[in-house]
Design a protein around this motif. Structure first.
Motif, PDB file in Angstrom:
ATOM      1  N   ILE A   3      29.475  95.733  17.440  1.00 32.35           N
ATOM      2  CA  ILE A   3      29.239  95.900  18.876  1.00 32.35           C
ATOM      3  C   ILE A   3      29.011  97.372  19.196  1.00 32.35           C
ATOM      4  N   LEU A   4      29.782  98.249  18.574  1.00 34.40           N
ATOM      5  CA  LEU A   4      29.615  99.682  18.794  1.00 34.40           C
ATOM      6  C   LEU A   4      28.238 100.145  18.340  1.00 34.40           C
ATOM      7  N   ALA A   5      27.795  99.682  17.201  1.00 35.14           N
ATOM      8  CA  ALA A   5      26.471 100.045  16.695  1.00 35.14           C
ATOM      9  C   ALA A   5      25.374  99.547  17.636  1.00 35.14           C
ATOM     10  N   ARG A   6      25.540  98.338  18.151  1.00 29.40           N
ATOM     11  CA  ARG A   6      24.558  97.782  19.080  1.00 29.40           C
ATOM     12  C   ARG A   6      24.508  98.605  20.363  1.00 29.40           C
ATOM     13  N   ARG A   7      25.694  98.982  20.879  1.00 31.11           N
ATOM     14  CA  ARG A   7      25.733  99.788  22.098  1.00 31.11           C
ATOM     15  C   ARG A   7      25.087 101.154  21.873  1.00 31.11           C
ATOM     16  N   LEU A   8      25.363 101.760  20.730  1.00 28.84           N
ATOM     17  CA  LEU A   8      24.760 103.061  20.434  1.00 28.84           C
ATOM     18  C   LEU A   8      23.242 102.954  20.319  1.00 28.84           C
ATOM     19  N   THR A   9      22.766 101.860  19.762  1.00 24.97           N
ATOM     20  CA  THR A   9      21.323 101.644  19.663  1.00 24.97           C
ATOM     21  C   THR A   9      20.703 101.504  21.050  1.00 24.97           C
TER      22      THR A   9
END
Length: 55
Positions: A3-9
């Motif tokens: 989820i963190l990676a998706r938000r950063l993207t």
């Protein structure tokens, strides 16, 4: 972590869109400023041939 990676993207993509928008606005403003320089200002009316484009 996914989820963190998706938000950063998503945040990175939004920042890219914002940067492109700012660059386009700056380019447009620079072109407008350049066009005003080309046509001159009201002081160019001292030469009758330049009066219509200046106004």
């Amino acid at each position: 972590m996914e989820i963190l990676a998706r938000r950063l993207t998503i945040i990175s993509l939004l920042m890219t869109v914002f940067a492109v928008s700012v660059a386009a606005a700056v380019e447009t403003d620079a072109r407008r400023h350049e066009q005003l320089q080309r046509y001159g200002t009201a002081s160019a009316c001292a030469i009758p041939a330049l009066c219509p484009p200046a106004l």
